[in-house]
Write an enzyme that holds these catalytic residues in place. Sequence first.
Site, PDB file in Angstrom:
ATOM      1  N   LYS A  53     -12.981  32.286 -10.965  1.00  0.00           N
ATOM      2  CA  LYS A  53     -13.464  30.989 -11.453  1.00  0.00           C
ATOM      3  C   LYS A  53     -14.296  30.298 -10.367  1.00  0.00           C
ATOM      4  O   LYS A  53     -15.344  29.727 -10.642  1.00  0.00           O
ATOM      5  CB  LYS A  53     -12.270  30.130 -11.910  1.00  0.00           C
ATOM      6  N   GLN A  97      -3.738  26.620 -12.302  1.00  0.00           N
ATOM      7  CA  GLN A  97      -3.581  28.013 -12.729  1.00  0.00           C
ATOM      8  C   GLN A  97      -2.161  28.273 -13.240  1.00  0.00           C
ATOM      9  O   GLN A  97      -1.184  27.977 -12.573  1.00  0.00           O
ATOM     10  CB  GLN A  97      -3.924  28.966 -11.557  1.00  0.00           C
ATOM     11  N   ASP A 120      -9.686  22.794 -18.792  1.00  0.00           N
ATOM     12  CA  ASP A 120      -9.002  24.018 -19.219  1.00  0.00           C
ATOM     13  C   ASP A 120      -8.278  23.800 -20.554  1.00  0.00           C
ATOM     14  O   ASP A 120      -7.716  24.730 -21.120  1.00  0.00           O
ATOM     15  CB  ASP A 120      -8.001  24.432 -18.124  1.00  0.00           C
TER      16      ASP A 120
END
Length: 279
Positions: A53, A97, A120
């Site tokens: 990313k 994450q 996200d």
Amino acid sequence: MPSKILDGKALAKLAEEDIKASVSKLKENGITPTLATILVGVDPASATYVKMKQNACARLGMDSIAVELSKETTTEELLEAIEKLNQDSNVHGILLQHPVPSQINERDCFDAINVEKDVDGVTCIGFGQMTMGEEAFGSCTPAGIMRILEHYKIEISGKNAVVVGRSPILGKPMAMMLLNKNATVTICHSRTTNLQEHIKNADILVGAVGVPRLIQKDWIKNGAVVIDAGYHPAEKCGDIELEDIDSIASAHTPVPGGVGPMTINTLILNTLLAAQKLI
Ligand code: NAP
């Protein structure tokens, strides 16, 4: 006719050109889109995903800020780190994450992310807004899948869609996104008693179970559109048995090179969109 390959890798590459151009324009306005990544612990797979990313940000002229926390981090410490990033006006998107170590309340931490920076698509508020058809950053993997379906002009309205998996970041939002596009959606999970029967009915099948090749090719309806969100590097496969898929599906995402690249691309796109809101 062979099954059409829904090439997420190629589509992500194509989308990167547009993103790059938009990033340059924003920079002319003094804004550099910036993604903050938070990695808790030392899980090698998670570290690889975060690195990918960050690399995508660098490739496209965006900035990324890496926050790395020890595996002993508490919920309170992580909440504090998230709040700092919420307050930082140079940060446009925050990625926490998944998964975090088990002592942390992941849901609380996801929900602490300011919804404007939830690129996200992991917050309950973002999920609710997306489900209600309001403007929101949808969870990146299902949102990336929707972009694949749209690009390849896969008809969704009126189709039977079967999503196998109901996780908060994948199965559930996937089902809602397909429902919002007027599919008739069935969600299967580990307590589903007649999985094969449901799958046999799928015009659009999404495998999001996390079990290598759980969904067997004999269960798939002829002509189905097959989306495999799973990726198991050790077994070199996804959640669906894709060998000989040519003789069954009308279209399918390959593994790797299908869903994965579009997940990252959607995260980056969302970060750009979050930054664009500032002008
Ligand atoms: P997860 O949180 O472990 O959820 C798995 C889901 O599958 C759960 O809802 C579970 O049901 C269901 N399930 C497990 N075994 C099953 C069985 N035998 N029959 C039917 N359903 C079953 O996993 P996830 O995070 O959603 O990820 C799913 C897959 O997508 C994994 O392979 C992961 O690597 C992949 N993934 C890929 C990307 C990408 O960017 N490509 C991103 C995220 C995830 P219960 O709810 O009943 O437990």
